[in-house]
Design a protein around this motif. Sequence first.
Motif, PDB file in Angstrom:
ATOM      1  N   ASP A  87      30.872  39.393  42.916  1.00 26.66           N
ATOM      2  CA  ASP A  87      30.565  39.453  41.484  1.00 26.66           C
ATOM      3  C   ASP A  87      30.743  40.872  40.953  1.00 26.66           C
ATOM      4  OD1 ASP A  87      29.908  36.722  41.404  1.00 26.66           O
ATOM      5  OD2 ASP A  87      27.855  37.149  42.034  1.00 26.66           O
ATOM      6  N   LEU A  88      30.353  41.840  41.770  1.00 24.13           N
ATOM      7  CA  LEU A  88      30.523  43.243  41.379  1.00 24.13           C
ATOM      8  C   LEU A  88      32.008  43.587  41.264  1.00 24.13           C
ATOM      9  CD1 LEU A  88      29.170  45.901  40.722  1.00 24.13           C
ATOM     10  CD2 LEU A  88      29.118  46.397  43.175  1.00 24.13           C
ATOM     11  N   GLU A  89      32.818  43.113  42.214  1.00 23.65           N
ATOM     12  CA  GLU A  89      34.263  43.346  42.159  1.00 23.65           C
ATOM     13  C   GLU A  89      34.864  42.737  40.888  1.00 23.65           C
ATOM     14  OE1 GLU A  89      36.164  45.205  44.098  1.00 23.65           O
ATOM     15  OE2 GLU A  89      34.544  45.685  45.488  1.00 23.65           O
ATOM     16  N   GLU A  90      34.407  41.547  40.544  1.00 26.70           N
ATOM     17  CA  GLU A  90      34.900  40.876  39.336  1.00 26.70           C
ATOM     18  C   GLU A  90      34.519  41.677  38.085  1.00 26.70           C
ATOM     19  OE1 GLU A  90      34.331  36.657  36.975  1.00 26.70           O
ATOM     20  OE2 GLU A  90      33.902  36.732  39.118  1.00 26.70           O
ATOM     21  N   MET A  91      33.276  42.168  38.052  1.00 27.89           N
ATOM     22  CA  MET A  91      32.836  42.968  36.911  1.00 27.89           C
ATOM     23  C   MET A  91      33.687  44.230  36.775  1.00 27.89           C
ATOM     24  SD  MET A  91      29.572  45.396  36.343  1.00 27.89           S
ATOM     25  CE  MET A  91      30.386  46.542  37.411  1.00 27.89           C
TER      26      MET A  91
END
Length: 117
Positions: A87-91
């Motif tokens: 999720d952090l990578e996507e953000m």
Amino acid sequence: PQCTLINEDPLCAACGYFIADMQSSQNVDQDGMAGMAAESAEYRLEAEIETKFSCWLRENGLEEYAERLEEHGYSDLDDLLSAEPRDLEEMLRHIEAKPGHILRFKNSLRRTREGLS
């Protein structure tokens, strides 16, 4: 500090919330005052969350991403702290973070998590 709106001040000294033309309404009943106090409490909570997040970004040299984070719905530091790595990578992809800032985000989040433990 306690919100001064409950004392019928149009400008809260504690949170800076302003009720426009509150004095012009002479017939504010108790329900109206309760509604204004509830609205003020909600505003203060939103401001506190925003301030906490904004301060964290500034303290970590990432304030340039504040607007893009908000545009993509990322406005709560607690959400980022509990985010899964994917999720952090996507953000980071959504906000188009620079490669060096990706590392800074990850390191800053790690240090913040460790500081809370």
